[in-house]
Structures are given as structure tokens and as C-alpha cells.
Design a protein around this motif. Structure first.
Motif: not given
Length: 169
Positions: A138-143, A163-168
């Protein structure tokens, strides 16, 4: 400064019908403020001189500051020595920094990384595993994890993946 004087006279003398300039001025508080003026001639006299102008002026300081920051971030992005790859929401590569391109491009002219390139680097089953992992973020989560990659320049070697999930978009 007089950098706007000649374009303004050209506009008033009918050499151009559109006025579109960006400039900055020092405000009373000492800060620099950017403006953009856009205008046009709506009527002229018998000699062709403008008699009526219309237009707008807009404070574009925030936009200019954003452009400067984007240029700085772009330059920093290209200089990072770690490999950086940016994927869109459909998990298609949209950008990579120089370090990534230098390592994963098989030729100097190959600057675009595509899905088939990723399959060669990871192997199909590993790629599917990583794509499922991306779907779960999800947005703002990372692995973070480790993987063994095969690159054209260095062959097979272990790497740490973040890996970083960004919300854009």
C-alpha cells in the motif's frame, strides 16, 4: 533591470500581438517574487498602435520554486550511485538513474529497460514473485530483501532490494 523594456516597446509598437513574459521582482520584505504576465492587443488605432490591451498577471513564485526543486532532485537522482528504478502504477519502468542504466544496459544505446529485460535479470518466476509483492504494498509501505541478479556488466551477484510505494500517479 531593463530586460523587459524592449519586449514591452515591441508589444506596444505592434511588432507582436501577444505579451507573455516571466520575471522576478524584489518585494519590500526583501524576498524575490516571480510573476508571469500574459496579454494581447484587443484594438488598434488607424496607425496600427494598440489602444486597448487585456491580460493577466500571476504570482508564479511557488511554481518557479517547484521547478527549481524538481531540477535539483532530478540532478541528485541521476548522480546517486545506488541503482534506482521507478515503476508506474502498472509496474512498467518509467525512469531509472544513470547507475541503473549503466549496469543493466547491454549496449550504450539501450537506455530503456522493459519487462523482457527484467525477466532476463531476475528470471520469470522471480519476477512474478516480485510483481505479486508489489501488488501487496500500500502507499507509504516498503519492503526490503535480498536477491541474486544477473547483470550484463558484472554477471551474477547478490544485491539488496528496497521497494517504497509512493502515492503519486
Amino acid at each position: 533591470q531593463t530586460t523587459l523594456r524592449q519586449p514591452w516597446f515591441d508589444f506596444l509598437n505592434g511588432k507582436t500581438d501577444i505579451w507573455d513574459v516571466s520575471y522576478r521582482m524584489k518585494a519590500a520584505n526583501g524576498e524575490w517574487v516571480w510573476y508571469r504576465d500574459v496579454g494581447r492587443v484587443v484594438s488598434k488605432n488607424a496607425q496600427g498602435k494598440p489602444t486597448r490591451l487585456t491580460g493577466t498577471y500571476t504570482n508564479i513564485t511557488k511554481t518557479k520554486n517547484t521547478e527549481v526543486k524538481a531540477q535539483l532532485f532530478g540532478e541528485a537522482f541521476s548522480q546517486i550511485k545506488d541503482w534506482v528504478l521507478i515503476l508506474d502504477k502498472n509496474k512498467k519502468p518509467i525512469s531509472a538513474n544513470k547507475a541503473f542504466n549503466d549496469e543493466f544496459s547491454t549496449t550504450r544505446s539501450q537506455q530503456k529497460l522493459n519487462l523482457s529485460s527484467l525477466i532476463r535479470q531476475l528470471g520469470y518466476s522471480k519476477l512474478k514473485q516480485h510483481l505479486r509483492l508489489l501488488d501487496g504494498l500500500n502507499v507509504d509501505e516498503n519492503w526490503h530483501g535480498e536477491e541474486t541478479l544477473i547483470t550484463p556488466n558484472r554477471g551474477k551477484h547478490p544485491v539488496r532490494i528496497s521497494v517504497n510505494a509512493i502515492g503519486n500517479e
